[in-house]
Design a protein around this motif. Structure first.
Motif, PDB file in Angstrom:
ATOM      1  N   ASP A  63       4.394  86.043  99.338  1.00 20.96           N
ATOM      2  CA  ASP A  63       4.591  87.480  99.507  1.00 20.96           C
ATOM      3  C   ASP A  63       6.031  87.862  99.170  1.00 20.96           C
ATOM      4  O   ASP A  63       6.911  87.005  99.045  1.00 20.96           O
ATOM      5  CB  ASP A  63       4.265  87.905 100.940  1.00 20.96           C
ATOM      6  CG  ASP A  63       2.782  87.833 101.243  1.00 20.96           C
ATOM      7  OD1 ASP A  63       1.987  88.059 100.308  1.00 20.96           O
ATOM      8  OD2 ASP A  63       2.424  87.544 102.402  1.00 20.96           O
ATOM      9  N   ILE A  64       6.253  89.174  99.041  1.00 17.80           N
ATOM     10  CA  ILE A  64       7.578  89.688  98.682  1.00 17.80           C
ATOM     11  C   ILE A  64       7.995  90.737  99.705  1.00 17.80           C
ATOM     12  O   ILE A  64       7.194  91.594 100.090  1.00 17.80           O
ATOM     13  CB  ILE A  64       7.569  90.288  97.264  1.00 17.80           C
ATOM     14  CG1 ILE A  64       7.259  89.187  96.243  1.00 17.80           C
ATOM     15  CG2 ILE A  64       8.912  90.944  96.935  1.00 17.80           C
ATOM     16  CD1 ILE A  64       7.034  89.688  94.841  1.00 17.80           C
ATOM     17  N   VAL A  65       9.252  90.643 100.133  1.00 15.12           N
ATOM     18  CA  VAL A  65       9.802  91.552 101.129  1.00 15.12           C
ATOM     19  C   VAL A  65      11.062  92.187 100.559  1.00 15.12           C
ATOM     20  O   VAL A  65      11.955  91.479 100.078  1.00 15.12           O
ATOM     21  CB  VAL A  65      10.127  90.802 102.438  1.00 15.12           C
ATOM     22  CG1 VAL A  65      10.803  91.743 103.437  1.00 15.12           C
ATOM     23  CG2 VAL A  65       8.866  90.192 103.039  1.00 15.12           C
ATOM     24  N   ALA A  66      11.144  93.501 100.591  1.00 14.69           N
ATOM     25  CA  ALA A  66      12.365  94.199 100.171  1.00 14.69           C
ATOM     26  C   ALA A  66      13.285  94.340 101.377  1.00 14.69           C
ATOM     27  O   ALA A  66      12.829  94.635 102.483  1.00 14.69           O
ATOM     28  CB  ALA A  66      12.022  95.570  99.604  1.00 14.69           C
ATOM     29  N   TYR A 160      12.183  82.257  95.117  1.00 14.70           N
ATOM     30  CA  TYR A 160      13.114  82.481  96.228  1.00 14.70           C
ATOM     31  C   TYR A 160      13.419  83.970  96.404  1.00 14.70           C
ATOM     32  O   TYR A 160      13.468  84.475  97.520  1.00 14.70           O
ATOM     33  CB  TYR A 160      14.402  81.704  95.965  1.00 14.70           C
ATOM     34  CG  TYR A 160      15.537  82.005  96.916  1.00 14.70           C
ATOM     35  CD1 TYR A 160      15.425  81.754  98.279  1.00 14.70           C
ATOM     36  CD2 TYR A 160      16.746  82.519  96.439  1.00 14.70           C
ATOM     37  CE1 TYR A 160      16.481  82.023  99.147  1.00 14.70           C
ATOM     38  CE2 TYR A 160      17.810  82.783  97.298  1.00 14.70           C
ATOM     39  CZ  TYR A 160      17.671  82.531  98.652  1.00 14.70           C
ATOM     40  OH  TYR A 160      18.708  82.791  99.506  1.00 14.70           O
ATOM     41  N   MET A 161      13.621  84.671  95.298  1.00 11.87           N
ATOM     42  CA  MET A 161      13.972  86.081  95.364  1.00 11.87           C
ATOM     43  C   MET A 161      13.717  86.743  94.023  1.00 11.87           C
ATOM     44  O   MET A 161      13.488  86.074  93.009  1.00 11.87           O
ATOM     45  CB  MET A 161      15.456  86.248  95.720  1.00 11.87           C
ATOM     46  CG  MET A 161      16.380  85.741  94.628  1.00 11.87           C
ATOM     47  SD  MET A 161      18.062  86.334  94.776  1.00 11.87           S
ATOM     48  CE  MET A 161      17.817  88.089  94.659  1.00 11.87           C
ATOM     49  N   PRO A 176      13.073  87.194  88.392  1.00  7.34           N
ATOM     50  CA  PRO A 176      12.535  86.266  89.392  1.00  7.34           C
ATOM     51  C   PRO A 176      13.368  84.985  89.414  1.00  7.34           C
ATOM     52  O   PRO A 176      13.593  84.355  88.378  1.00  7.34           O
ATOM     53  CB  PRO A 176      11.111  85.995  88.888  1.00  7.34           C
ATOM     54  CG  PRO A 176      11.187  86.213  87.407  1.00  7.34           C
ATOM     55  CD  PRO A 176      12.237  87.264  87.184  1.00  7.34           C
ATOM     56  N   ARG A 177      13.822  84.563  90.593  1.00  5.56           N
ATOM     57  CA  ARG A 177      14.706  83.400  90.701  1.00  5.56           C
ATOM     58  C   ARG A 177      14.123  82.416  91.719  1.00  5.56           C
ATOM     59  O   ARG A 177      13.800  82.765  92.855  1.00  5.56           O
ATOM     60  CB  ARG A 177      16.105  83.833  91.128  1.00  5.56           C
ATOM     61  CG  ARG A 177      16.679  84.937  90.244  1.00  5.56           C
ATOM     62  CD  ARG A 177      18.145  85.133  90.477  1.00  5.56           C
ATOM     63  NE  ARG A 177      18.918  83.996  89.980  1.00  5.56           N
ATOM     64  CZ  ARG A 177      20.234  83.860  90.141  1.00  5.56           C
ATOM     65  NH1 ARG A 177      20.917  84.798  90.771  1.00  5.56           N
ATOM     66  NH2 ARG A 177      20.859  82.811  89.671  1.00  5.56           N
TER      67      ARG A 177
END
Length: 632
Positions: A63-66, A160-161, A176-177
């Protein structure tokens, strides 16, 4: 990856420090002039508590969190909690426009927006709204075991981020890293055996900035504690460094220049003493550093490690820990880097940790057909050392044909304590000129927008003295020969700052808007004075005297008629000049003195172009082609 870094991911490095050294200091900060510390156990309790909240709301691996927070501690907690769950985060600068924050959330597909300040609009742009400001004092054994199990979810290739770029060329791109992209820096600088050097790492950069994120990685892998000053970037005070007593500093070149200038008023000869007495190393990159500042550090046995890389491909070169820093190169290549060079010398890169493409729409020119990333930097390889020449799209063409990349020099100048803003111009001019907006305490309140030298001689003397320090370490074409001081900041259409701090400059517009001031400074600072009133077209004055730049033109090239061994003061005028007139000149240089015939082919803006009627000898041509600037 070599054994210098043995962690499989940054979450692995995080939980190992919690397990092995819970009572050690993890974080130190300056708040209201006092140092506050947090242990690994205290930080772990807070991160784990927030990670559980994220997990309870459905955030997990993939998942992705801002994350958006002005306070660095909640930001750090949110990042670490997201990482612990195997999720990825998107840093959103705290002062970014709401529309930009919304766009970043939507483009990345973030499931939550984490912020430490409630914003009613957040509910409309993210599926979840969370805060990261709770404080938890105790980490239980069960908490640690849960964290250790969570950490196993991430591998080197795990996302990672997602890093938003500066947006200096338009809308920010999303990079994307992976975890291995950040593990490369601790590995590259090779300091896993030097934990005393990295016992306290100072990071005076926002955590949305790539340098700040690298600081977190180095701290997690090889450092003991992470140090934050009260203010970031060039606003950091040298007193904060003395309070925090770091052993290592991670800074951009403009921050290095800022502390160097602050130190000159305290202990100018001893860098260690000026910075608290414990600093052993500086890690820097992202632009060209001020040579005098780095030499000052190395003279006090502070090791300088310069790195080169970008979000898209991570670190690819660094200066050796065991060798002296060099102003000419950014360092030696890492063993796993593949390079190619385009016809115009653009650097093309391929690394194992390189992104495969931007998130969302990506520019089609980002990659070559065979998978190399187009960096936009012009470079050359000398042996195994990489030399960066400048940005491909940000170049000024001087009259003599030299290509100059002004952003490198601007990065050095903007760190001066009296400089508020700087834009360098010089396209189709004989040399570079700096438009510098000075800080308000440098001028009277009733000063005009343009500070004229006759009215402000002290400020111009300071500017010339400071610029001379930079010029000594620069190639002749990179040297700033002219300066215009301004009291009013540039309009946003000339200079604006992206959310993460990078500047966007419109040089053409600046040159047009400040043309009168630039014309006057070129005439004033040149040894070839223009006696006619400013703005008067000399082609309309048949009595116009020879006073401007003289250059030699031929069917194939244009070169300047000045050089290290040639003084234009030695060009003797026999009569007044007229356009298309033919005259005899006496050219005087080292072991050279003879008369030549030349035709005036252009008179404009204080410049006189000559076409030589008679051929020049090889010695004379070599002399004229010398582009040194030591004019007697």
């Amino acid at each position: 990856m070599p054994s210098a870094v043995t962690f499989t991911s940054l979450s692995d490095a995080l939980t190992q420090r919690w397990r092995d050294a819970p009572s050690s200091v993890a974080l130190v900060r300056v708040i209201d002039g006092k140092v506050h510390s947090t242990t690994n156990a205290e930080l772990a309790a807070r991160v784990i508590a927030f990670a559980r909240r994220l997990s309870d709301t459905g955030i997990g691996s993939g998942d992705i969190v801002a994350i958006r927070s002005q306070d660095k501690t909640p930001f750090l907690v949110s990042c670490l909690a997201t990482t612990l769950l195997g999720a990825a985060f998107v840093p959103v600068h705290w002062n970014a426009l709401h529309e930009l924050s919304t766009e970043l959330v939507l483009m990345t597909g973030a499931k939550a927006l984490v912020t430490d300040q409630r914003d009613e609009r957040a509910d409309s742009v993210a599926a979840l709204y969370l805060t990261a400001n709770e404080r938890v004092d105790v980490m239980s054994t069960a908490d640690l075991e849960w964290a250790l199990a969570c950490a196993k979810r991430a591998q080197p290739a795990t996302l990672y981020m997602i890093q938003p770029t500066s947006g200096s060329t338009g809308i920010p791109k999303l990079v994307p890293r992976r975890h291995d992209a950040f593990l490369r820096l601790p590995w590259a600088i090779g300091m896993s055996a030097r934990r005393d050097t990295a016992s306290r790492i100072l990071v005076p950069l926002t955590l949305e900035h790539g340098g700040g994120l690298y600081g977190i990685a180095v701290w997690l892998c090889i450092g003991s504690s992470l140090a934050f000053p009260e203010a970031d970037d060039v606003d950091m005070k040298i007193e904060d460094i003395r309070l925090l007593e770091p052993s290592m500093m991670m800074m951009t070149p403009r921050v290095v220049t800022s502390i160097f200038n602050q130190a000159q008023h305290r202990n100018p000869s001893d860098a260690k003493a000026a910075l608290g007495g414990r600093v052993q190393a500086l890690v820097t990159g992202g632009a060209k550093s001020m040579p005098a500042a780095l030499a000052w550090l190395e003279a006090s046995a502070v090791k300088v490690v310069e790195i080169y890389g970008a979000s898209e491909f991570s670190v690819i070169a660094h200066s050796s820990w065991d060798a002296s820093w060099s102003n000419e190169y950014v360092g030696s290549l890492l063993d796993d880097v593949e390079l190619e060079f385009a016809e115009d010398k653009e650097l093309l890169v391929k690394t194992p940790a390189m992104m495969t493409g931007y998130v969302g729409p990506s520019a089609p020119q980002s990659f070559t057909e065979d998978g190399f990333y187009r960096t936009g930097d012009l470079a050359e390889l000398v042996g195994d050392k990489l030399r960066i020449l400048g940005r491909r799209r940000d170049v000024l063409n001087l009259f003599d044909g030299s290509n100059v990349y002004p952003s490198i020099v601007e990065g050095m100048i903007e760190g001066l304590p009296w400089v508020h803003q700087v834009v360098i111009c010089g396209d189709q001019r004989p040399a570079l000129a700096a438009l510098i907006v000075v800080h308000g305490d440098m001028v009277d309140h009733d000063a005009g927008a343009w500070l004229r030298p006759a009215d402000h001689p002290g400020q111009y003397e300071l500017a010339r003295r400071e610029l001379a320090r930079f010029n000594d370490a620069l190639d002749s074409s990179e040297q700033v020969r002219h300066v215009v001081l301004l009291a009013v900041p540039f309009a946003a259409d000339i200079l604006s700052r992206a959310a993460i701090g990078k500047l966007k400059r419109n040089r053409k517009l600046a040159a047009d808007r400040y043309r009168e001031a630039l014309d006057e400074c070129y005439q004033r600072d040149s040894p070839y004075r223009l006696p006619t009133p400013l703005g008067r077209d000399p082609r309309h004055d048949k009595r116009y005297p020879f006073a401007g730049l003289v250059r030699l033109t031929s069917p194939t090239q244009t070169v300047f008629l000045y050089g290290r061994n040639l003084s234009l003061h030695g060009v003797k005028l026999e009569s007044r000049l007229e356009l298309n007139g033919e005259y005899r000149f006496q050219v005087i240089g080292h072991e050279l003195s003879r008369e030549v015939r030349a035709r005036v082919v252009r008179i404009a803006h204080g410049e006189v172009a000559l076409q030589f009627v008679e051929p020049l000898t090889l010695v004379e041509r070599n002399l004229l082609l010398d582009r040194g600037h030591d004019r007697e």
